[in-house]
Enzyme design. Structure first.
Site, mmCIF file in Angstrom:
data_model
loop_
_atom_site.group_PDB
_atom_site.id
_atom_site.type_symbol
_atom_site.label_atom_id
_atom_site.label_comp_id
_atom_site.label_asym_id
_atom_site.label_seq_id
_atom_site.Cartn_x
_atom_site.Cartn_y
_atom_site.Cartn_z
ATOM 1 N N GLU A 74 1.057 -1.048 -0.058
ATOM 2 C CA GLU A 74 -0.024 -0.119 0.009
ATOM 3 C C GLU A 74 0.995 1.282 0.045
ATOM 4 O O GLU A 74 1.665 1.373 1.058
ATOM 5 C CB GLU A 74 -0.919 -0.125 1.181
ATOM 6 C CG GLU A 74 -1.759 -1.144 1.424
ATOM 7 C CD GLU A 74 -2.772 -1.560 0.483
ATOM 8 O OE1 GLU A 74 -3.074 -0.581 -0.255
ATOM 9 O OE2 GLU A 74 -3.487 -2.497 0.526
ATOM 10 N N CYS A 129 -1.696 9.257 2.861
ATOM 11 C CA CYS A 129 -1.620 8.881 1.520
ATOM 12 C C CYS A 129 -2.660 9.283 0.621
ATOM 13 O O CYS A 129 -2.445 9.463 -0.493
ATOM 14 C CB CYS A 129 -1.438 7.244 1.555
ATOM 15 S SG CYS A 129 -2.844 6.670 2.488
HETATM 16 P P1 NDP Z 1 8.360 4.945 4.594
HETATM 17 O O1 NDP Z 1 8.313 4.181 3.402
HETATM 18 O O2 NDP Z 1 9.706 5.738 4.926
HETATM 19 O O3 NDP Z 1 8.590 3.875 5.787
HETATM 20 C C1 NDP Z 1 7.317 2.748 6.013
HETATM 21 C C2 NDP Z 1 7.808 1.677 6.716
HETATM 22 O O4 NDP Z 1 9.132 0.938 6.093
HETATM 23 C C3 NDP Z 1 8.548 2.149 8.126
HETATM 24 O O5 NDP Z 1 8.161 1.196 9.192
HETATM 25 C C4 NDP Z 1 10.053 2.006 7.891
HETATM 26 O O6 NDP Z 1 10.911 1.816 9.068
HETATM 27 C C5 NDP Z 1 10.142 0.678 7.028
HETATM 28 N N1 NDP Z 1 11.236 0.313 6.235
HETATM 29 C C6 NDP Z 1 12.215 1.261 5.737
HETATM 30 N N2 NDP Z 1 13.069 0.825 4.909
HETATM 31 C C7 NDP Z 1 12.864 -0.627 5.144
HETATM 32 C C8 NDP Z 1 13.662 -1.406 4.370
HETATM 33 N N3 NDP Z 1 14.609 -1.493 3.928
HETATM 34 N N4 NDP Z 1 13.190 -2.906 4.927
HETATM 35 C C9 NDP Z 1 11.810 -2.990 5.534
HETATM 36 N N5 NDP Z 1 11.277 -2.113 6.282
HETATM 37 C C10 NDP Z 1 11.827 -0.514 5.839
HETATM 38 O O7 NDP Z 1 7.093 5.617 4.756
HETATM 39 P P2 NDP Z 1 6.498 6.543 6.042
HETATM 40 O O8 NDP Z 1 6.599 6.029 7.266
HETATM 41 O O9 NDP Z 1 7.162 7.987 5.495
HETATM 42 O O10 NDP Z 1 4.995 6.816 5.528
HETATM 43 C C11 NDP Z 1 4.739 7.555 4.210
HETATM 44 C C12 NDP Z 1 4.521 7.084 3.082
HETATM 45 O O11 NDP Z 1 3.571 5.828 3.379
HETATM 46 C C13 NDP Z 1 3.854 8.058 2.086
HETATM 47 O O12 NDP Z 1 4.273 7.584 0.850
HETATM 48 C C14 NDP Z 1 2.463 7.389 2.071
HETATM 49 O O13 NDP Z 1 1.815 7.631 0.910
HETATM 50 C C15 NDP Z 1 2.500 5.958 2.364
HETATM 51 N N6 NDP Z 1 1.203 5.427 2.841
HETATM 52 C C16 NDP Z 1 0.500 4.764 2.184
HETATM 53 C C17 NDP Z 1 -0.961 4.151 2.383
HETATM 54 C C18 NDP Z 1 -1.824 3.397 1.725
HETATM 55 O O14 NDP Z 1 -2.693 2.732 2.191
HETATM 56 N N7 NDP Z 1 -1.583 3.232 0.379
HETATM 57 C C19 NDP Z 1 -1.376 4.578 3.654
HETATM 58 C C20 NDP Z 1 -0.506 5.449 4.588
HETATM 59 C C21 NDP Z 1 0.868 5.851 4.288
HETATM 60 P P3 NDP Z 1 11.677 3.210 9.588
HETATM 61 O O15 NDP Z 1 10.704 4.173 10.090
HETATM 62 O O16 NDP Z 1 12.499 2.641 10.755
HETATM 63 O O17 NDP Z 1 12.396 3.683 8.567
#
Ligand code: NDP
Length: 525
Positions: free
Chosen positions: A289, A323
């Site tokens: 997502e 999002c």
């Molecule tokens: P990120 O992509 O930065 O992080 C999401 C999660 O992935 C965090 O828990 C992060 O951990 C983890 N992560 C990062 N790198 C890795 C890796 N290499 N392997 C495994 N896990 C990893 O997103 P944000 O938290 O900044 O959220 C915002 C984004 O989410 C926006 O793009 C938004 O549009 C999207 N989103 C989509 C939704 C949907 O339903 N389509 C709903 C809500 C948000 P850490 O924080 O430790 O880096």
């Protein structure tokens, strides 16, 4: 809230009963008196502490340490997966009715702790009071929706036709069965719903799970994990780890003993996970997502007031960090000036401040990096467009210790500018004038994303909008939010194109089966 008939959703939250505010304030005062405690991870039902820790600070006041969390390592990731693997046989063979009953208990515990988790959410995410409570209520409803689907489909056990075998009797049964160990990796912006929703579905289906929250929001997810624990889920059925995505998160993804993943987050990280996860021995389910670049189209026949309210709510709710945020507004020329005047007027009335305060609509952005992005983007727009309002960070007085930004509307940005297509994830929305609706639709669809979209116009135009828009969740003529405010069971949530991978929306008819594979059982007597 159980006592009143009020049902909290994102569409009803604008006018809640007074009691809800009173209770929030009581719980907030308790929470503030007890901040800064250390919280463990939960692996195989046990608290796990690591040598390295990290502080969880409020983006509204970075002096405020909300809690201290474990900086989990690759070893912790692998241990959590091993615990989930060990718990899988028993959990998957537990009667689905019993799993439903435990998960319903977890949903009830989430409801019971709504004010506590909501207060943590407001302080940790910077989400306003009502939206924080909404996120928690949504989490419980998402879990209940998965339970309801399981019940409605009677455990997904279906008698198939009998093949016409002469001299034999054959029974054929289709059974949906869980995959095994499922990862749930969630983003900072809806830490409860986007952890609890997929977790609930994976667990009801009979998978065991490992949860990893965003580093900015471990506290809310820790409280959610406690609700799973206190509901009586057996040890190892759910595991909760904290630490950096780049190390601990990557170790989870790279572990071959994982059978499926639900990742909610940014497009770039999600696509990286998709590619890495594909390096296994065979294809494993990957529910992604991802981001959005959600348009609202306003026709010359629109109700200006509804459109303006809906746009402002969706552009600036949670500081544009949804999002589903409305980040592009496309208006037919005859209504452009009137609509823009009203949108600017309403935007200028928005209260920015401490997100726990009742009257505040916009809190801070999540962290220093987003705060810097806001400054970089507004600098870029100062060259490429014209600010209708906003464009500045807020640094005086109550804003001095947080990442506060003013809600920003930008006009006259050339349509080929990169920021018409890239998700900014901030309180910045661009507005364009077009000469007709076909032009508007072409622009609306001309992005890599397809998550949500909004429309304001006549009944006939609305049909045309639904027919032509390329997005998973679409709203017409809705003042409660032009592109935001989905609720499980009402607006199942998911995206097309670069916004999602499964083509099936969470909190809807087709979601739960994504967590199970089909087995046909033919028995000849
Ligand atoms: P990120 O992509 O930065 O992080 C999401 C999660 O992935 C965090 O828990 C992060 O951990 C983890 N992560 C990062 N790198 C890795 C890796 N290499 N392997 C495994 N896990 C990893 O997103 P944000 O938290 O900044 O959220 C915002 C984004 O989410 C926006 O793009 C938004 O549009 C999207 N989103 C989509 C939704 C949907 O339903 N389509 C709903 C809500 C948000 P850490 O924080 O430790 O880096």
């Amino acid at each position: 809230m159980a006592e009143s008939t009020f049902k909290l959703t994102y569409a009803t939250m604008f006018n809640p009963p007074e009691e809800l505010h009173t209770r929030f304030e009581q719980v907030l005062a308790d929470l503030k008196a007890n901040l800064g405690q250390e919280h463990g991870m939960i692996i195989n039902g046990e608290e796990r502490f690591t040598e390295e820790k990290f502080e969880d600070r409020s983006p509204a006041n970075t002096d405020q340490v909300l809690g201290v969390f474990q900086k989990g390592t690759a070893q912790d990731a692998n241990d959590a997966i091993a615990a989930a693997r060990k718990a899988f046989p028993l959990w998957s063979r537990t009667k689905w009715q019993e799993r439903v009953s435990l998960l319903r208990k977890a949903a009830d515990l989430i409801d019971q702790r709504i004010f506590e988790i909501g207060a943590v959410m407001a302080m940790e995410v910077g989400k306003n009071r009502m939206e924080s409570l909404g996120d928690i209520a949504e989490t419980a409803d998402l879990i209940r929706y998965a339970c309801y689907q399981m019940e409605k489909n009677e455990g997904y056990i279906v008698e198939m036709g009998r093949d016409p075998l002469v001299g034999y009797t054959a029974t054929n049964t289709s059974v949906l069965r869980p995959y095994g160990v499922w990862l749930v990796i969630s983003p900072f912006n809806f830490p409860a719903a986007l952890t609890g929703g997929p977790s609930g579905a994976a667990l009801v289906a009979g998978n065991t799970i490992v949860i990893k929250p965003a580093t900015d929001t471990p506290f809310v997810v820790r409280l959610l994990a406690e609700c799973f624990r206190d509901a009586g889920l057996p040890d190892g059925v759910f595991n909760f780890v904290t630490g950096p995505g780049s190390t601990l998160g990557q170790a989870l993804i790279d572990n071959p003993d994982v059978d499926g993943v639900t990742f909610t987050g940014s497009f770039d990280v999600g696509m990286g996970i998709f590619r890495d996860f594909a390096k296994g021995n065979y294809v494993r389910p990957t529910i992604l997502e991802l981001g959005g670049k959600n348009p609202t189209i306003v026709s010359r026949n629109a109700d200006v007031e509804r459109a303006a309210i809906g746009i402002v709510r969706s552009a600036f709710g949670l500081q544009g960090q949804k999002c589903s945020a409305c980040s592009r507004v496309i208006v037919e020329e005859p209504l452009y000036d009137t609509l823009v005047d009203r949108v600017v007027e309403l935007t200028n009335k928005l209260v920015v401040g401490d997100p726990t305060d009742r009257e505040v609509y916009m809190g801070p952005v999540i962290n220093r990096s987003s705060y810097q992005d806001y400054q970089d983007f507004t600098e870029e727009f100062s060259q490429a467009g014209r600010f209708l309002t906003g464009g500045k960070i807020l640094t005086e007085g109550e804003y001095a210790k947080g990442y506060f930004c003013s809600p920003t509307l930008v006009a006259d940005v050339p349509l080929d500018h990169r920021l018409w297509k890239n998700e900014m994830f901030l309180p910045i929305t661009t507005i364009a004038k077009v000469s007709n609706l076909d032009e508007a639709m072409k622009l609306a669809n001309d992005v890599n994303y397809g998550l949500t979209a909004g429309f304001y116009g006549s009944a006939e135009e609305t049909k045309w909008f639904f027919e032509n828009i390329q997005a998973g969740v679409n709203y017409a003529n809705r003042p409660h939010g032009a592109t935001t405010g989905a609720w499980p069971g009402f607006q199942p949530f998911g995206g097309w194109k670069g916004s999602g991978s499964s083509g099936k929306n969470a909190g809807g008819h087709y979601y739960l089966p994504l967590y199970m594979h089909e087995q046909i059982q033919t028995n000849v007597e």
